[in-house]
Write a protein that holds these residues in place. Structure first.
Motif, PDB file in Angstrom:
ATOM      1  N   ALA A  25       0.835  -1.201   0.000  1.00  0.00           N
ATOM      2  CA  ALA A  25       0.000   0.000   0.000  1.00  0.00           C
ATOM      3  C   ALA A  25       0.874   1.257   0.000  1.00  0.00           C
ATOM      4  O   ALA A  25       0.588   2.218  -0.725  1.00  0.00           O
ATOM      5  CB  ALA A  25      -0.928  -0.001   1.210  1.00  0.00           C
ATOM      6  N   ALA A  26       1.947   1.245   0.779  1.00  0.00           N
ATOM      7  CA  ALA A  26       2.856   2.391   0.804  1.00  0.00           C
ATOM      8  C   ALA A  26       3.505   2.593  -0.563  1.00  0.00           C
ATOM      9  O   ALA A  26       3.641   3.722  -1.042  1.00  0.00           O
ATOM     10  CB  ALA A  26       3.918   2.200   1.882  1.00  0.00           C
ATOM     11  N   ARG A  27       3.891   1.508  -1.217  1.00  0.00           N
ATOM     12  CA  ARG A  27       4.506   1.618  -2.544  1.00  0.00           C
ATOM     13  C   ARG A  27       3.492   2.146  -3.552  1.00  0.00           C
ATOM     14  O   ARG A  27       3.819   2.973  -4.402  1.00  0.00           O
ATOM     15  CB  ARG A  27       5.048   0.267  -2.988  1.00  0.00           C
ATOM     16  N   TRP A  28       2.243   1.700  -3.469  1.00  0.00           N
ATOM     17  CA  TRP A  28       1.217   2.182  -4.380  1.00  0.00           C
ATOM     18  C   TRP A  28       1.015   3.681  -4.211  1.00  0.00           C
ATOM     19  O   TRP A  28       0.827   4.403  -5.181  1.00  0.00           O
ATOM     20  CB  TRP A  28      -0.104   1.482  -4.131  1.00  0.00           C
ATOM     21  N   ILE A  29       1.012   4.134  -2.966  1.00  0.00           N
ATOM     22  CA  ILE A  29       0.762   5.551  -2.682  1.00  0.00           C
ATOM     23  C   ILE A  29       1.919   6.417  -3.144  1.00  0.00           C
ATOM     24  O   ILE A  29       1.719   7.504  -3.676  1.00  0.00           O
ATOM     25  CB  ILE A  29       0.473   5.744  -1.176  1.00  0.00           C
ATOM     26  N   THR A  30       3.138   5.958  -2.948  1.00  0.00           N
ATOM     27  CA  THR A  30       4.296   6.789  -3.261  1.00  0.00           C
ATOM     28  C   THR A  30       4.717   6.729  -4.726  1.00  0.00           C
ATOM     29  O   THR A  30       5.476   7.582  -5.177  1.00  0.00           O
ATOM     30  CB  THR A  30       5.502   6.406  -2.384  1.00  0.00           C
ATOM     31  N   THR A  31       4.226   5.759  -5.472  1.00  0.00           N
ATOM     32  CA  THR A  31       4.591   5.649  -6.886  1.00  0.00           C
ATOM     33  C   THR A  31       3.783   6.640  -7.715  1.00  0.00           C
ATOM     34  O   THR A  31       2.591   6.836  -7.492  1.00  0.00           O
ATOM     35  CB  THR A  31       4.323   4.215  -7.393  1.00  0.00           C
ATOM     36  N   ASP A  32       4.449   7.249  -8.683  1.00  0.00           N
ATOM     37  CA  ASP A  32       3.789   8.178  -9.594  1.00  0.00           C
ATOM     38  C   ASP A  32       2.649   7.449 -10.304  1.00  0.00           C
ATOM     39  O   ASP A  32       2.840   6.338 -10.810  1.00  0.00           O
ATOM     40  CB  ASP A  32       4.822   8.673 -10.610  1.00  0.00           C
ATOM     41  N   PRO A  33       1.454   8.038 -10.357  1.00  0.00           N
ATOM     42  CA  PRO A  33       0.308   7.358 -10.973  1.00  0.00           C
ATOM     43  C   PRO A  33       0.554   6.917 -12.420  1.00  0.00           C
ATOM     44  O   PRO A  33       0.011   5.906 -12.860  1.00  0.00           O
ATOM     45  CB  PRO A  33      -0.810   8.402 -10.921  1.00  0.00           C
ATOM     46  N   HIS A  34       1.388   7.639 -13.169  1.00  0.00           N
ATOM     47  CA  HIS A  34       1.650   7.274 -14.560  1.00  0.00           C
ATOM     48  C   HIS A  34       2.591   6.074 -14.664  1.00  0.00           C
ATOM     49  O   HIS A  34       2.646   5.433 -15.708  1.00  0.00           O
ATOM     50  CB  HIS A  34       2.248   8.454 -15.316  1.00  0.00           C
ATOM     51  N   ARG A  35       3.298   5.767 -13.594  1.00  0.00           N
ATOM     52  CA  ARG A  35       4.237   4.650 -13.613  1.00  0.00           C
ATOM     53  C   ARG A  35       3.654   3.394 -12.967  1.00  0.00           C
ATOM     54  O   ARG A  35       4.309   2.361 -12.938  1.00  0.00           O
ATOM     55  CB  ARG A  35       5.524   5.045 -12.885  1.00  0.00           C
ATOM     56  N   ARG A  36       2.443   3.500 -12.429  1.00  0.00           N
ATOM     57  CA  ARG A  36       1.816   2.346 -11.781  1.00  0.00           C
ATOM     58  C   ARG A  36       1.258   1.379 -12.810  1.00  0.00           C
ATOM     59  O   ARG A  36       0.833   1.767 -13.892  1.00  0.00           O
ATOM     60  CB  ARG A  36       0.654   2.799 -10.890  1.00  0.00           C
TER      61      ARG A  36
END
Length: 146
Positions: A25-36
């Motif tokens: 969840a922390a990785r999802w939140i901190t990752t740029d939305p365009h790179r997810r």
């Protein structure tokens, strides 16, 4: 028994997705939305809908990421006050620490320079020193690091 429903033509239950781990969840939140991953972009809103504290954290992290991307520290004071007033103890503690060092934070946001390479080398030297456990002097340490 596992194959019998298939033989009879009965529908098979879809496997359920488990909740993400705190690290995920922390990785999802901190990752740029365009790179997810698109799958994560589909799951993250559902997760945020179930936890308002996580949604608030996500919004604050995205706003800080915008400041970093734009090299604009003007919204920092307002962001810090929202962070402190979030009602979440870890975020309030972070706000206090960032407020104490706000001049360094502003420099970090507005300038393209950083000391990441130096910090990495210092970490390597400290690791080697711990591994050696004080068995030798500077000459051996210099030899192992170089």
């Amino acid at each position: 028994m596992a194959v019998a429903p298939l033989r009879r033509g009965l529908p098979i239950d879809e496997p359920r997705e488990g909740p993400p781990s705190p690290r995920e969840a922390a990785r999802w939140i901190t990752t740029d939305p365009h790179r997810r991953n698109p799958h994560i972009n589909e799951r993250l809103p559902r997760l945020l809908d179930h936890c308002p504290e996580l949604k608030l954290t996500h919004d604050l992290v995205r706003r800080f990421a915008t400041m970093l991307d734009n090299h604009d520290a003007a919204p920092l004071p307002g962001w810090l006050s929202e962070l402190a007033g979030s009602g979440l103890a870890p975020l309030a503690g972070l706000a206090g620490a960032l407020h104490e060092d706000r001049h360094a934070v502003v420099q970090g946001i507005t300038t393209p320079y950083n000391s990441g390479v130096n910090e990495g080398r210092i970490t390597d030297v400290k690791l080697q020193k711990r591994i050696m456990a004080g068995r030798s002097g500077v000459s051996l340490l210099r030899h192992r690091v170089a």
